[in-house]
Design a protein around this motif. Sequence first.
Motif: not given
Length: 71
Positions: A6-7, A9-11, A13-15, A17
Amino acid sequence: MLLVFLGFLALGAWQVKRLFWKLDLIERVDRRVHAAPVAPPGPDVWSNVTADSHEYLHVRLSGTFLYAKNF
């Protein structure tokens, strides 16, 4: 293991964006850098000047150097 996934995956998504933000920034700067110079905004519109509307704006100025005021 799920927490690490999940970490990541969040990173990711941030990249993505951040990529779209950077592409938009590059397009805005490129458009303004290659635009023809315009007259600078007058005092009546100074309150409306923002970084979004006037960032990298090329302006056309003219003037006279006052040699007597040089020190």
